[in-house]
Design an enzyme around this catalytic site. Structure first.
Site, mmCIF file in Angstrom:
data_model
loop_
_atom_site.group_PDB
_atom_site.id
_atom_site.type_symbol
_atom_site.label_atom_id
_atom_site.label_comp_id
_atom_site.label_asym_id
_atom_site.label_seq_id
_atom_site.Cartn_x
_atom_site.Cartn_y
_atom_site.Cartn_z
ATOM 1 N N CYS A 19 0.783 -1.349 -0.040
ATOM 2 C CA CYS A 19 0.043 -0.156 0.059
ATOM 3 C C CYS A 19 0.961 1.078 -0.191
ATOM 4 O O CYS A 19 2.064 1.224 -0.195
ATOM 5 C CB CYS A 19 -1.200 0.089 1.035
ATOM 6 S SG CYS A 19 -0.095 0.070 2.748
ATOM 7 N N ASN A 22 2.339 1.562 4.591
ATOM 8 C CA ASN A 22 2.352 0.458 5.080
ATOM 9 C C ASN A 22 2.038 0.538 6.490
ATOM 10 O O ASN A 22 2.802 0.348 7.432
ATOM 11 C CB ASN A 22 3.955 0.074 5.054
ATOM 12 C CG ASN A 22 4.294 -1.159 5.338
ATOM 13 O OD1 ASN A 22 5.340 -1.715 5.965
ATOM 14 N ND2 ASN A 22 3.317 -2.374 5.191
ATOM 15 N N CYS A 24 -1.598 0.778 7.306
ATOM 16 C CA CYS A 24 -2.988 0.384 7.347
ATOM 17 C C CYS A 24 -3.484 -0.745 6.512
ATOM 18 O O CYS A 24 -3.640 -1.851 7.217
ATOM 19 C CB CYS A 24 -3.941 1.560 7.035
ATOM 20 S SG CYS A 24 -3.844 3.100 7.846
ATOM 21 N N ARG A 25 -3.636 -0.647 5.118
ATOM 22 C CA ARG A 25 -4.029 -1.677 4.426
ATOM 23 C C ARG A 25 -3.259 -2.666 4.132
ATOM 24 O O ARG A 25 -3.613 -4.064 4.499
ATOM 25 C CB ARG A 25 -4.422 -1.202 2.923
ATOM 26 C CG ARG A 25 -5.588 -0.252 2.816
ATOM 27 C CD ARG A 25 -5.759 0.573 1.820
ATOM 28 N NE ARG A 25 -4.684 1.593 1.684
ATOM 29 C CZ ARG A 25 -4.342 2.323 0.409
ATOM 30 N NH1 ARG A 25 -5.180 2.133 -0.414
ATOM 31 N NH2 ARG A 25 -3.177 2.993 0.603
ATOM 32 N N SER A 26 -1.901 -2.710 3.842
ATOM 33 C CA SER A 26 -1.158 -3.893 3.583
ATOM 34 C C SER A 26 -0.766 -4.614 4.816
ATOM 35 O O SER A 26 -0.657 -5.948 4.785
ATOM 36 C CB SER A 26 0.195 -3.793 2.709
ATOM 37 O OG SER A 26 1.094 -2.572 3.326
ATOM 38 N N ASP A 138 -7.958 4.068 0.547
ATOM 39 C CA ASP A 138 -7.193 4.234 1.730
ATOM 40 C C ASP A 138 -7.891 5.006 2.991
ATOM 41 O O ASP A 138 -8.568 5.993 2.616
ATOM 42 C CB ASP A 138 -6.152 5.309 1.112
ATOM 43 C CG ASP A 138 -5.169 5.991 2.090
ATOM 44 O OD1 ASP A 138 -5.244 5.638 3.315
ATOM 45 O OD2 ASP A 138 -4.191 6.409 1.710
HETATM 46 P P1 4NP Z 1 -1.932 2.871 3.985
HETATM 47 O O1 4NP Z 1 -2.664 4.355 4.404
HETATM 48 O O2 4NP Z 1 -1.373 3.038 2.604
HETATM 49 O O3 4NP Z 1 -3.168 1.884 3.959
HETATM 50 O O4 4NP Z 1 -0.861 2.493 5.052
HETATM 51 C C1 4NP Z 1 -1.624 5.430 4.488
HETATM 52 C C2 4NP Z 1 -0.946 5.546 5.760
HETATM 53 C C3 4NP Z 1 -0.319 6.847 5.598
HETATM 54 C C4 4NP Z 1 -0.395 7.584 4.946
HETATM 55 C C5 4NP Z 1 -1.203 7.550 3.630
HETATM 56 C C6 4NP Z 1 -1.970 6.215 3.434
HETATM 57 N N1 4NP Z 1 0.301 8.964 4.881
HETATM 58 O O5 4NP Z 1 0.464 9.614 3.914
HETATM 59 O O6 4NP Z 1 0.994 9.166 5.812
#
Ligand code: 4NP
Length: 167
Positions: A19, A22, A24-26, A138
């Protein structure tokens, strides 16, 4: 890809969940896949990891809301964030992008196209679906309900992925 094809049975199948951050989703996809592989007794057949295309959170634990949704669903979960590395393209046979943007980034960084798949394309309910509906949205900037939705989407897709690999 089939588990029973020409691949020697002793070589683990590398499965990488990707993702943006790294946190939340992955990480949740990884925890769910490990959970199903443990349940099915197949964990030894896989080399499983997750990473982000971004590096803002390297070394950190997952987002507290991701940890909460795992706890709420009694899903074993532990995580330290890392970013995508070029060596991942050799190590992992299947690279699962959480959304189209992650997929584009992976391809622009040189990931082999035949190894990169959208995570939700393994959800059996979405067999005939294409386009943005195949994204795991996201949840980072949204509320708690986004984390529940993410959990439901990833539960179906990781189950489907595991079933696909056992076929
Ligand atoms: P993820 O979510 O890609 O599912 O881990 C996010 C976590 C942090 C950020 C963006 C998306 N960020 O911009 O910090």
């Amino acid at each position: 890809m089939s588990m029973s094809g020409t691949r020697p049975s002793k070589e683990p199948v590398g499965v990488l969940f990707v993702c943006l951050g790294n946190i939340c989703r992955s990480p949740l996809a990884k925890a769910l896949f490990i959970h199903y592989a443990n349940e099915e007794g197949t964990i030894d057949r896989f080399d499983i990891d997750s990473c982000g295309t971004g590096d803002w959170h390297v070394g950190q634990d997952a987002d507290p809301r991701t940890i909460s949704v795992a706890i709420k669903n009694a899903l074993p979960f532990s995580h330290i964030a890392r970013t995508l590395d070029h060596a991942d393209f050799d190590r992992f046979h299947l690279i699962l992008a959480m959304d189209h943007a992650n997929r584009r980034t992976l391809l622009s960084r040189g990931a082999p196209k035949d190894r990169v798949h959208l995570m939700r394309s393994f959800d059996p309910r979405l067999k005939d679906v294409t386009g943005p509906e195949l994204d795991v949205p996201d949840p980072y900037y949204g509320g708690e309900s986004g984390f529940d939705l993410m959990y439901d989407m990833l539960r179906a897709a990781t189950r489907g992925l595991h079933a696909h690999l056992m076929r």
